[in-house]
Every structure is written in C-alpha cells, then in structure tokens.
Design a protein around this motif. Structure first.
Motif, PDB file in Angstrom:
ATOM      1  N   VAL A  95       5.984  41.303  55.162  1.00  0.00           N
ATOM      2  CA  VAL A  95       4.647  41.741  54.756  1.00  0.00           C
ATOM      3  C   VAL A  95       3.586  41.045  55.605  1.00  0.00           C
ATOM      4  N   TYR A  98       3.675  42.359  59.158  1.00  0.00           N
ATOM      5  CA  TYR A  98       3.029  43.669  59.239  1.00  0.00           C
ATOM      6  C   TYR A  98       1.508  43.525  59.197  1.00  0.00           C
ATOM      7  N   PHE A 188       6.236  50.807  57.331  1.00  0.00           N
ATOM      8  CA  PHE A 188       6.784  49.578  56.757  1.00  0.00           C
ATOM      9  C   PHE A 188       8.286  49.696  56.519  1.00  0.00           C
TER      10      PHE A 188
END
Length: 205
Positions: A95, A98, A188
């Motif tokens: 996360v 990203y 993602f």
C-alpha cells in the motif's frame, strides 16, 4: 518516481493518452455491430435491459483493456527491479509502495481519461443518444467522426454511464468515478500478484 511532473512522466502520460484512444477504437470493433445489435433488439421490449447491458459492457471492456495495459507496464524490467528492491526492505508495504510510487501518476491518468470524454459529455447534452434502430444498419460499417453516429460510436465505451443517468453531467461524473475505481483496483491487484510472483520466484535477502 517523484510526486511532480518530469519528462519521463510526461512521456508516459502521452503514451497513456494514445492507449486511451486505441482503447476507444478497439471497443468499437468489439461492440459494433454485433453486441449493439443484440442489445438494441431488446430495447423496445425491455429498455432497462439495454441500458444495463451497455453499462456492463463498458465495465467489462474497460477492465479487459486495463489488464492488458498493466500487464505491459509491469513487464518492464526496470519496473520489476524497482519493486523487487522495495520488497527487500524489512518494513515493505505494498500500500505504501503504491502510494509513494504509483498513486500520483494514476491520478494523472484518470484525469486524462476524464478529459478525453468531455467532448462526448457536450455531445450528449446536445444530441442525447441516437439509437441504432433509427439508422441504416450499413452505416455501422462506415464510421466517421464527422457524422453524429460516428462520433457516438467512438465513445461507445463511455456510453453506458450516460444512458443510465440520462444526464451529461451525471454521466460524465459516473463514467469518471467508475473508470477511476476500476483503474485503481485493477492496478493494485496487478501489483499484488506481481509482488507475490517476485517473492515466489526470487530469493529476497
């Protein structure tokens, strides 16, 4: 990659704009004319089925093109090497990776997609929508952006949102939000599977 615009990012965004154009053209080849014929045959009997069918087509074809795009993007050796180097960090978080490396560029790309279908929002506000049943079937094989039906066909992949809302503003908003969600989720998930593949096939010290 930094959070601000640079030459490398600009080039990627130009290529993305080209991919969006190709995506719209390819969607015509898929939707036109056989899916359009199938959907509009039921329009007079069940109008809502045609509207939801067009919307679902937009979702499916968008995800399909995004999967192709991200597959191409993540096959780049430098991209894989960057992800691999980050995975080696003891506090690695996908996360966070990203957010720090991909989110800004993703938002730019979503913005470009929104900009791309502004002309159709204007068109829909003026012309609404021309049903295929109202024109000769043969015209679907002679698409030209100079004609209203040709311009409409070019934006086939965006049409579902406008038909569901029957509003140029709400259609634009729904189309943009829908694409943004599909883009971020697909991106993602692609990174997630790539990360697992790297961990599985490479010894991370």
């Amino acid at each position: 990659m930094g959070k601000y615009m640079n030459i490398a990012l600009f080039k990627r965004l130009v290529r993305w704009f080209g991919f969006v154009a190709i995506m719209h053209i390819a969607a015509i080849l898929v939707f036109n004319p056989w899916i359009a014929t199938m959907l509009y045959n039921v329009y007079e009997r069940v109008p809502m089925r045609m509207l939801t069918g067009t919307f679902m087509f937009d979702c499916v074809i968008t995800v399909a093109f995004l999967l192709i795009y991200f597959k191409i993007q993540t096959s780049d050796a430098e991209f894989k090497r960057n992800l691999k180097d980050n995975i080696k960090a003891p506090d690695f978080s996908l996360v966070k990776f990203y957010k720090d490396n991909q989110l800004t560029e993703s938002l730019y790309k979503i913005g470009i997609y929104a900009f791309f279908h502004i002309p159709y929002a204007i068109y829909y506000g003026v012309m609404t929508y021309i049903l295929p049943s109202d024109i000769p079937f043969s015209e679907y094989f002679h698409m030209t952006l100079k004609s209203p039906i040709g311009f409409q066909q070019f934006y086939t992949i965006d049409t579902g949102s406008y038909l569901l809302t029957n509003s140029p503003f709400l259609g634009f908003l729904l189309c943009t939000v829908l694409f943004g969600v599909l883009f971020l989720v697909t991106h993602f998930l692609n990174l997630f599977f790539l990360k697992n593949d790297i961990i599985k096939n490479v010894i991370v010290k």
